[in-house]
Scaffold this active site. Structure first.
Site, short mmCIF file in Angstrom:
data_model
loop_
_atom_site.label_atom_id
_atom_site.label_comp_id
_atom_site.label_asym_id
_atom_site.label_seq_id
_atom_site.Cartn_x
_atom_site.Cartn_y
_atom_site.Cartn_z
N GLY A 1 23.54 12.75 -29.79
CA GLY A 1 23.20 13.50 -28.59
C GLY A 1 23.83 12.88 -27.35
O GLY A 1 24.12 13.58 -26.37
N ALA A 2 24.08 11.57 -27.43
CA ALA A 2 24.64 10.89 -26.27
C ALA A 2 26.05 11.41 -25.96
O ALA A 2 26.48 11.40 -24.81
CB ALA A 2 24.67 9.39 -26.51
N GLY B 1 0.85 -1.20 0.00
CA GLY B 1 0.00 0.00 0.00
C GLY B 1 0.87 1.24 0.00
O GLY B 1 2.03 1.23 -0.43
N GLY B 2 0.31 2.31 0.54
CA GLY B 2 1.04 3.58 0.59
C GLY B 2 2.34 3.47 1.36
O GLY B 2 3.23 4.32 1.20
C1 HXC Z 1 -3.52 -4.54 11.94
C2 HXC Z 1 -2.44 -6.38 11.14
C3 HXC Z 1 -2.37 -5.81 9.83
C4 HXC Z 1 -2.92 -4.52 9.65
C5 HXC Z 1 -1.37 -7.71 9.78
N1 HXC Z 1 -1.82 -7.55 11.04
N2 HXC Z 1 -1.70 -6.65 9.03
N3 HXC Z 1 -3.02 -5.75 12.16
N4 HXC Z 1 -3.48 -3.91 10.73
N5 HXC Z 1 -2.83 -3.88 8.48
C6 HXC Z 1 -1.63 -8.46 12.16
C7 HXC Z 1 -2.41 -9.75 12.02
O1 HXC Z 1 -3.70 -9.58 12.54
C8 HXC Z 1 -1.58 -10.69 12.87
O2 HXC Z 1 -1.85 -10.41 14.24
C9 HXC Z 1 -0.18 -10.23 12.62
O3 HXC Z 1 -0.27 -8.88 12.16
C10 HXC Z 1 0.53 -11.03 11.56
O4 HXC Z 1 -0.29 -11.10 10.41
P1 HXC Z 1 -0.62 -12.47 9.67
O5 HXC Z 1 -1.70 -12.19 8.70
O6 HXC Z 1 -0.82 -13.56 10.67
O7 HXC Z 1 0.76 -12.75 8.94
P2 HXC Z 1 1.02 -13.28 7.47
O8 HXC Z 1 0.19 -14.49 7.19
O9 HXC Z 1 2.49 -13.38 7.34
O10 HXC Z 1 0.52 -12.12 6.50
C11 HXC Z 1 1.15 -10.87 6.52
C12 HXC Z 1 0.41 -9.87 5.62
C13 HXC Z 1 -1.08 -9.92 5.97
C14 HXC Z 1 0.64 -10.27 4.16
C15 HXC Z 1 1.06 -8.50 5.85
O11 HXC Z 1 -1.23 -9.80 7.40
C16 HXC Z 1 -1.84 -8.81 5.33
O12 HXC Z 1 -2.14 -8.90 4.14
N6 HXC Z 1 -2.17 -7.80 6.11
C17 HXC Z 1 -2.94 -6.67 5.61
C18 HXC Z 1 -2.03 -5.81 4.81
C19 HXC Z 1 -2.73 -4.57 4.40
O13 HXC Z 1 -3.69 -4.59 3.63
N7 HXC Z 1 -2.26 -3.47 4.96
C20 HXC Z 1 -2.76 -2.20 4.66
C21 HXC Z 1 -1.98 -1.74 3.46
S1 HXC Z 1 -2.50 -0.14 2.99
P3 HXC Z 1 -1.70 -11.49 15.38
O14 HXC Z 1 -2.20 -10.83 16.58
O15 HXC Z 1 -2.47 -12.68 14.94
O16 HXC Z 1 -0.22 -11.79 15.45
C22 HXC Z 1 -1.55 0.81 3.90
C23 HXC Z 1 -1.87 2.22 3.71
C24 HXC Z 1 -0.74 3.07 4.02
O17 HXC Z 1 -0.71 0.43 4.61
C25 HXC Z 1 -1.10 4.41 3.47
C26 HXC Z 1 -0.02 5.37 3.60
C27 HXC Z 1 -0.36 6.59 2.84
#
Ligand code: HXC
Length: 478
Positions: A406-407, A171-172
């Protein structure tokens, strides 16, 4: 409580902090071939040098069940330490704590080290391993990212900023590393993308794996997002340490010279015959570069991307230099969109951080064709031209065989303030003597003399002072 008990309590708290998300999650992290946030810092920094900030910080969410789950440090270990005795600021995201996700508190910790680093003029190294914005925090997490992006931008060109992506970065969240100077990725365990495979499938109906979409290999070879690729976390730390050995602490310092261990007057006879008799035969420019620089030591940046141009760091008589060179053995060393952008980015980094540029030129010109024209070779080629034109660091050019079209102008020619321009007497069609008669080439040299000639030029240019007209900033053709 007695003083002794209070100290004991502090010790216990400190131990608890080190547990991160607990032994189970830590074991899972190791099973995936990843080190923990603290283990990574141990490998990166000089032994015993790490000083931690904000180890007791926790998030401030009172909802979603998080009010009962507060883990000291809140998913990121921050502070400072040294690498080869030189100060660096660091943050290392802890995937075992809420998936390394970014809360406001987590963001504030990162911002604190960035602010300190700018204040004292030292590099920032971020080790990224995070699920992105912490969903439960909503907009405050997004605000936290924006605070980081702002600091990345303001620190750009002031202190070196290095990102290692050692897990997910989605994501971001990708835009903080993207705003820094260099991105390292680890094969098999790191991924970067703006939208993940599921969203891609929904929107474009493409089926793509994490690895194919945003793995280290893809970013090191296709997108150019990744500058350095490592086999594991340990190798990544070694690479970061090596990179830092070439670059200064900030934009007001010179890059770190070391005691020379190679003869500055070394003549390399093999250079005399490196250009093939047949003009259509390629040769490996890397061979020429390694014969010229100290101890044959070249740290390539973007080694696997746009290989028709080589960029990287080396030393000449102990002084760090930036090397830019055409690679005749890949697409004949032609300038195309990717190689222009790769070269431009590197030239600008070197110029920002006072690193002299040495250009080895053997260029047939710009790449023809609709793909390049429609892809914007005009504006992208202009980036490299702009970067060389605006740069004020010492610039030395060696034309090894040809410099056409040009290079010729673009590649640090005399006309755009190349300080010293050499040519080998091995130009394919046009004779270097015509250019030499015009003063566009300072000297036609025997290839074997290249090393001593470059070192003499660098020494002569040590006190070079050149300034561009005052302005807010230029408008580079982006
Ligand atoms: C809160 C989160 C989380 C999130 C993971 N966790 N992502 N908690 N917010 N975004 C937590 C899980 O609940 C879990 O907690 C622990 O982290 C590990 O995650 P798992 O899913 O068990 O691990 P894994 O199978 O390795 O998968 C990792 C992952 C997946 C690929 C990162 O968790 C995932 O897809 N998460 C969502 C990613 C996402 O969409 N993020 C937002 C992106 S947009 P526990 O307690 O069970 O250990 C963004 C915007 C930023 O970031 C903008 C800036 C401008």
């Amino acid at each position: 409580m007695t003083a002794k008990e209070k100290i004991q309590e502090l010790r216990q708290l400190r131990e608890k902090v080190k547990e991160g998300g607990g032994p189970e999650r830590m074991a899972k992290q190791h099973e995936r071939g990843k080190l923990s946030a603290r283990e990574r810092l141990d490998l990166l920094l000089d032994e015993g040098s790490f000083q931690e900030f904000d180890a007791m910080v926790t998030h401030r969410i009172h909802d979603f069940g998080l009010e009962d789950r507060k883990i000291p440090g809140d998913g990121v270990v921050t502070g400072y330490g040294t690498i080869d005795g030189r100060l660096v600021f660091v943050f290392s995201q802890d995937f075992t704590v809420f998936g390394g996700t970014l809360s406001l508190a987590h963001a504030e910790k990162i911002c604190k080290v960035m602010d300190q680093a700018v204040k004292v003029g030292a590099p920032v190294i971020g080790l990224n391993d995070s699920g992105g914005a912490r969903i439960q925090e909503g907009v405050t997490s997004l605000g936290g990212y924006a605070e980081i992006f702002l600091r990345n931008t303001l620190a750009s060109g002031v202190i070196p900023q290095i990102s290692a992506v050692m897990g997910p970065c989605a994501g971001g969240a990708v835009y903080s590393p993207a705003l820094t100077d260099f991105i390292f990725m680890v094969r098999g365990t790191s991924h970067m993308f703006v939208t993940g495979p599921d969203v891609v499938k929904t929107v474009t109906h493409e089926e793509v794996s994490f690895e194919e979409l945003g793995g280290a290999e893809v970013h090191a070879t296709k997108s150019g997002v990744c500058h350095f690729i490592a086999d594991d976390d340990g190798m990544c730390s070694t690479q970061i340490r090596r990179l830092l050995s070439f670059i200064p602490q900030n934009n007001l310092e010179d890059p770190p010279s070391i005691e020379p261990s190679d003869d500055p007057l070394r003549m390399e006879e093999d250079l005399d015959t490196i250009i093939p008799e047949s003009s259509i035969k390629p040769y490996d420019m890397r061979d020429a570069i390694t014969m010229v620089v100290d101890n044959g030591d070249l740290l390539e940046v973007h080694e696997h991307y746009a290989q028709n141009i080589i960029v990287g760091f080396a030393r000449m008589n102990g002084m760090p230099v930036g090397i830019v060179a055409q690679q005749p053995s890949f697409l004949a060393g032609v300038l195309d969109i990717d190689s222009s952008v790769k070269g431009a980015r590197f030239v600008r980094f070197c110029d920002a951080f006072n690193i002299p540029l040495i250009t080895f030129e053997d260029v047939p010109g710009f790449m023809p064709g609709t793909a390049q024209e429609h892809g914007g070779i005009i504006k992208h080629g202009a980036k490299l031209l702009y970067a060389y034109c605006e740069s004020t660091v010492p610039k030395i050019t060696v034309i090894t065989r040809k410099a056409y079209g040009g290079a010729y102008d673009v590649m640090s020619s005399k006309h755009i303030r190349g300080d010293i321009n050499f040519a080998w007497p091995t130009k394919r069609f046009a004779s270097p003597y015509v250019a030499a008669q015009m003063g566009y080439i300072d000297e036609v040299i025997e290839p074997r003399e290249t090393r001593p000639k470059i070192i003499a030029s660098l020494e002569m240019l040590t006190n070079k002072r050149q300034q561009n007209p005052p302005k807010k900033h230029g408008s580079i053709p982006l």
